[in-house]
Design a protein around this motif. Structure first.
Motif, PDB file in Angstrom:
ATOM      1  N   TRP A  21       0.832  -1.191   0.000  1.00  0.00           N
ATOM      2  CA  TRP A  21       0.000   0.000   0.000  1.00  0.00           C
ATOM      3  C   TRP A  21       0.871   1.247   0.000  1.00  0.00           C
ATOM      4  O   TRP A  21       1.808   1.362   0.776  1.00  0.00           O
ATOM      5  N   CYS A  22       0.604   2.178  -0.918  1.00  0.00           N
ATOM      6  CA  CYS A  22       1.322   3.454  -0.946  1.00  0.00           C
ATOM      7  C   CYS A  22       0.443   4.506  -0.292  1.00  0.00           C
ATOM      8  O   CYS A  22      -0.649   4.806  -0.793  1.00  0.00           O
ATOM      9  N   PRO A  23       0.880   5.101   0.814  1.00  0.00           N
ATOM     10  CA  PRO A  23       0.055   6.120   1.472  1.00  0.00           C
ATOM     11  C   PRO A  23      -0.062   7.402   0.653  1.00  0.00           C
ATOM     12  O   PRO A  23      -1.029   8.140   0.804  1.00  0.00           O
ATOM     13  N   GLY A  24       0.892   7.675  -0.236  1.00  0.00           N
ATOM     14  CA  GLY A  24       0.812   8.871  -1.077  1.00  0.00           C
ATOM     15  C   GLY A  24      -0.239   8.748  -2.164  1.00  0.00           C
ATOM     16  O   GLY A  24      -1.018   9.667  -2.413  1.00  0.00           O
ATOM     17  N   CYS A  25      -0.292   7.596  -2.816  1.00  0.00           N
ATOM     18  CA  CYS A  25      -1.262   7.348  -3.890  1.00  0.00           C
ATOM     19  C   CYS A  25      -2.586   6.818  -3.359  1.00  0.00           C
ATOM     20  O   CYS A  25      -3.588   6.843  -4.060  1.00  0.00           O
ATOM     21  N   LYS A  26      -2.551   6.291  -2.137  1.00  0.00           N
ATOM     22  CA  LYS A  26      -3.701   5.625  -1.540  1.00  0.00           C
ATOM     23  C   LYS A  26      -4.169   4.474  -2.427  1.00  0.00           C
ATOM     24  O   LYS A  26      -5.349   4.338  -2.745  1.00  0.00           O
TER      25      LYS A  26
END
Length: 74
Positions: A21-26
Motif C-alpha cells: 500500500w502506498c500512502p501517497g497514492c492511496k
C-alpha cells in the motif's frame, strides 16, 4: 590497549518483491522487498525497502501533493 579487529563475512540477500500500500497514492502501487544480512551466526532482517511505481517514477516528478492546499485565485 589497542582495539581488537574482528573480520566478519556478511552476505546480503533480498526477498521476492511483493505489492504494498502506498500512502501517497492511496493504492496498492508500491513494491516492497526485505533486505537480510547473512552472517556466520545467523540471519538478520536489516530493513524493508519500498518503491511506488507512481510516486517514485523518475520520468514524471511533480511537486509533492499537500493535504488542504487551496488555490490562490479564490
Amino acid at each position: 590497549m589497542s582495539p581488537r579487529e574482528i573480520r566478519v563475512t556478511v552476505t546480503t540477500a533480498m526477498s521476492e518483491p511483493r505489492s504494498k500500500w502506498c500512502p501517497g497514492c492511496k493504492a496498492m502501487t508500491a513494491l516492497a522487498v526485505d533486505v537480510f544480512g547473512l552472517f556466520p551466526t545467523g540471519v538478520v532482517h536489516i530493513t524493508t525497502v519500498a518503491v511506488c511505481e507512481l510516486c517514485d517514477d523518475p520520468d514524471d516528478q511533480q511537486p509533492p501533493r499537500t493535504l488542504g492546499a487551496r488555490s490562490k485565485e479564490a
